[in-house]
Scaffold this motif. Sequence first.
Motif, PDB file in Angstrom:
ATOM      1  N   ARG A 193       0.853  -1.198   0.000  1.00  0.00           N
ATOM      2  CA  ARG A 193       0.000   0.000   0.000  1.00  0.00           C
ATOM      3  C   ARG A 193       0.884   1.242   0.000  1.00  0.00           C
ATOM      4  O   ARG A 193       1.843   1.305   0.775  1.00  0.00           O
ATOM      5  CB  ARG A 193      -0.828  -0.033   1.290  1.00  0.00           C
ATOM      6  N   ASP A 194       0.580   2.181  -0.883  1.00  0.00           N
ATOM      7  CA  ASP A 194       1.429   3.381  -0.898  1.00  0.00           C
ATOM      8  C   ASP A 194       0.598   4.655  -0.769  1.00  0.00           C
ATOM      9  O   ASP A 194      -0.631   4.627  -0.888  1.00  0.00           O
ATOM     10  CB  ASP A 194       2.301   3.415  -2.160  1.00  0.00           C
ATOM     11  N   SER A 195       1.318   5.759  -0.533  1.00  0.00           N
ATOM     12  CA  SER A 195       0.631   7.051  -0.399  1.00  0.00           C
ATOM     13  C   SER A 195       0.950   7.906  -1.630  1.00  0.00           C
ATOM     14  O   SER A 195       1.125   9.111  -1.521  1.00  0.00           O
ATOM     15  CB  SER A 195       1.096   7.754   0.878  1.00  0.00           C
TER      16      SER A 195
ATOM     17  N   ARG B 177       7.217  11.055 -18.503  1.00  0.00           N
ATOM     18  CA  ARG B 177       7.770  11.214 -17.163  1.00  0.00           C
ATOM     19  C   ARG B 177       8.206   9.872 -16.578  1.00  0.00           C
ATOM     20  O   ARG B 177       9.266   9.738 -16.014  1.00  0.00           O
ATOM     21  CB  ARG B 177       6.727  11.859 -16.240  1.00  0.00           C
ATOM     22  N   ASN B 178       7.367   8.849 -16.775  1.00  0.00           N
ATOM     23  CA  ASN B 178       7.700   7.574 -16.159  1.00  0.00           C
ATOM     24  C   ASN B 178       8.906   6.915 -16.810  1.00  0.00           C
ATOM     25  O   ASN B 178       9.647   6.191 -16.175  1.00  0.00           O
ATOM     26  CB  ASN B 178       6.497   6.633 -16.187  1.00  0.00           C
ATOM     27  N   ARG B 179       9.108   7.178 -18.127  1.00  0.00           N
ATOM     28  CA  ARG B 179      10.293   6.618 -18.768  1.00  0.00           C
ATOM     29  C   ARG B 179      11.530   7.283 -18.169  1.00  0.00           C
ATOM     30  O   ARG B 179      12.546   6.639 -17.975  1.00  0.00           O
ATOM     31  CB  ARG B 179      10.226   6.826 -20.275  1.00  0.00           C
TER      32      ARG B 179
ATOM     33  N   GLY C 187      12.029   3.315 -15.313  1.00  0.00           N
ATOM     34  CA  GLY C 187      11.264   2.070 -15.418  1.00  0.00           C
ATOM     35  C   GLY C 187      11.180   1.604 -16.863  1.00  0.00           C
ATOM     36  O   GLY C 187      11.364   2.389 -17.790  1.00  0.00           O
ATOM     37  N   THR C 188      10.885   0.309 -17.028  1.00  0.00           N
ATOM     38  CA  THR C 188      10.818  -0.238 -18.388  1.00  0.00           C
ATOM     39  C   THR C 188       9.378  -0.301 -18.899  1.00  0.00           C
ATOM     40  O   THR C 188       9.152  -0.542 -20.077  1.00  0.00           O
ATOM     41  CB  THR C 188      11.387  -1.668 -18.431  1.00  0.00           C
ATOM     42  N   GLY C 189       8.402  -0.130 -18.000  1.00  0.00           N
ATOM     43  CA  GLY C 189       7.004  -0.278 -18.415  1.00  0.00           C
ATOM     44  C   GLY C 189       6.594  -1.745 -18.488  1.00  0.00           C
ATOM     45  O   GLY C 189       5.512  -2.079 -18.958  1.00  0.00           O
TER      46      GLY C 189
ATOM     47  N   LEU D  67       4.898  -4.389 -14.054  1.00  0.00           N
ATOM     48  CA  LEU D  67       3.621  -4.945 -13.583  1.00  0.00           C
ATOM     49  C   LEU D  67       3.196  -6.140 -14.414  1.00  0.00           C
ATOM     50  O   LEU D  67       2.581  -7.077 -13.909  1.00  0.00           O
ATOM     51  CB  LEU D  67       2.531  -3.866 -13.612  1.00  0.00           C
ATOM     52  N   SER D  68       3.535  -6.094 -15.709  1.00  0.00           N
ATOM     53  CA  SER D  68       3.215  -7.232 -16.572  1.00  0.00           C
ATOM     54  C   SER D  68       3.977  -8.477 -16.088  1.00  0.00           C
ATOM     55  O   SER D  68       3.423  -9.578 -16.007  1.00  0.00           O
ATOM     56  CB  SER D  68       3.610  -6.848 -18.000  1.00  0.00           C
ATOM     57  N   ILE D  69       5.242  -8.274 -15.727  1.00  0.00           N
ATOM     58  CA  ILE D  69       6.063  -9.378 -15.208  1.00  0.00           C
ATOM     59  C   ILE D  69       5.502  -9.849 -13.861  1.00  0.00           C
ATOM     60  O   ILE D  69       5.372 -11.050 -13.615  1.00  0.00           O
ATOM     61  CB  ILE D  69       7.535  -8.922 -15.073  1.00  0.00           C
TER      62      ILE D  69
HETATM   63  P1  ADP Z   1       7.309   1.248 -14.915  1.00  0.00           P
HETATM   64  O1  ADP Z   1       8.606   0.631 -15.264  1.00  0.00           O
HETATM   65  O2  ADP Z   1       6.949   2.412 -15.795  1.00  0.00           O
HETATM   66  O3  ADP Z   1       7.170   1.533 -13.455  1.00  0.00           O
HETATM   67  P2  ADP Z   1       5.295  -0.821 -14.468  1.00  0.00           P
HETATM   68  O4  ADP Z   1       4.798  -1.896 -15.377  1.00  0.00           O
HETATM   69  O5  ADP Z   1       5.937  -1.243 -13.190  1.00  0.00           O
HETATM   70  O6  ADP Z   1       6.254   0.110 -15.331  1.00  0.00           O
HETATM   71  O7  ADP Z   1       4.067   0.133 -14.150  1.00  0.00           O
HETATM   72  C1  ADP Z   1       3.261   0.607 -15.210  1.00  0.00           C
HETATM   73  C2  ADP Z   1       2.713   1.996 -14.908  1.00  0.00           C
HETATM   74  O8  ADP Z   1       1.747   1.895 -13.847  1.00  0.00           O
HETATM   75  C3  ADP Z   1       3.760   2.968 -14.398  1.00  0.00           C
HETATM   76  O9  ADP Z   1       4.438   3.602 -15.465  1.00  0.00           O
HETATM   77  C4  ADP Z   1       2.926   3.944 -13.585  1.00  0.00           C
HETATM   78  O10 ADP Z   1       2.321   4.899 -14.449  1.00  0.00           O
HETATM   79  C5  ADP Z   1       1.805   3.056 -13.029  1.00  0.00           C
HETATM   80  N1  ADP Z   1       2.100   2.617 -11.638  1.00  0.00           N
HETATM   81  C6  ADP Z   1       2.658   1.445 -11.255  1.00  0.00           C
HETATM   82  N2  ADP Z   1       2.735   1.352  -9.924  1.00  0.00           N
HETATM   83  C7  ADP Z   1       2.201   2.494  -9.427  1.00  0.00           C
HETATM   84  C8  ADP Z   1       1.980   3.006  -8.102  1.00  0.00           C
HETATM   85  N3  ADP Z   1       2.327   2.312  -7.008  1.00  0.00           N
HETATM   86  N4  ADP Z   1       1.382   4.227  -7.999  1.00  0.00           N
HETATM   87  C9  ADP Z   1       1.010   4.939  -9.093  1.00  0.00           C
HETATM   88  N5  ADP Z   1       1.195   4.504 -10.382  1.00  0.00           N
HETATM   89  C10 ADP Z   1       1.776   3.303 -10.541  1.00  0.00           C
END
Ligand code: ADP
Length: 270
Positions: A190-192, A215-217, A221-223, A226-228
């Motif tokens: 759980r995060d804030s 921004r996220n790149r 992160g690789t994007g 979460l898929s993994i």
């Molecule tokens: P990334 O390498 O970009 O973090 P992820 O597959 O881990 O790729 O996550 C996909 C996207 O989901 C992220 O780019 C971000 O926009 C969103 N995301 C993942 N985890 C969180 C989180 N804890 N809080 C907010 N957004 C998140």
Amino acid sequence: FNRRLDLRGPDDEVGRLARTFDAMLTRLQLAFEQQRRFTADASHELRSPLTAIIGQIDVAVAQPRPAERYHDTLLNVREQAQRLARLTNDMLFLARSDAEPHPFTKEPLDLSQLLPAILAQLEPLAQARQQELSAEVLTPLLIEGNEDDLIRLFLNLIDNAIRYSPAGGSIRVAASAPAGTPGTIRVQVRDSGPGIAPEHIPHLFDRFFRVDRGRNRATGGTGLGLSIAQTIAQAHGGQLQVESAVGKGSTFTVILPCAAPPPPYQLPAQ
Ligand code: ADP
């Protein structure tokens, strides 16, 4: 693919066969489309660090400078090369997981020992961002699983929680065997952080999906994380769920089947 069968046929065996073929064709088309998109996205993702590396080297070659001034160039090139390494590593993992059957060995594990080790690894990152990283882990939490894959799953989730939460935020990890669903173990992260808008949630586990692409790149992160994470949870017979609201933080929940506890030790019969 564009030449489809005429499905208005009678409801006899030929008609049913035609509809079965049509359904198979639709599934194939979908798989091809996913594959095409993955290749296009992967090429795009690989190209940006490569372009940056070539650009830095071109500038350095075109404008010779004193040796110590190459240091910044080398640091930038190394950062982009590390990004390429992360990308190829994650892509290889997914490619291997797509292979049937999933090549994966299981062993008895106790999550109540694994999770603190993962948290200790991420503690410096949270500290650097003045975040509070806390855990409430019930003991024991026995499962049958692949240690490397499970470490990867929880590292991805907790690392995201840290990276997407603001400085001074808090991240809580809770692991238990909920009484309501016997036979399962639940781990919640759980995060804030900023939370995720409802329209993004259905795409969250798609490969290369990011809520804010640019921004996220830039955060490195690789994007694919979460898929993994979802692939690993499913390969363990479990699932990964998300609950989130904008401005209210996010909770990622991993549900895994638990292993039966070892039978109590019995004294040998006299
Ligand atoms: P990334 O390498 O970009 O973090 P992820 O597959 O881990 O790729 O996550 C996909 C996207 O989901 C992220 O780019 C971000 O926009 C969103 N995301 C993942 N985890 C969180 C989180 N804890 N809080 C907010 N957004 C998140």
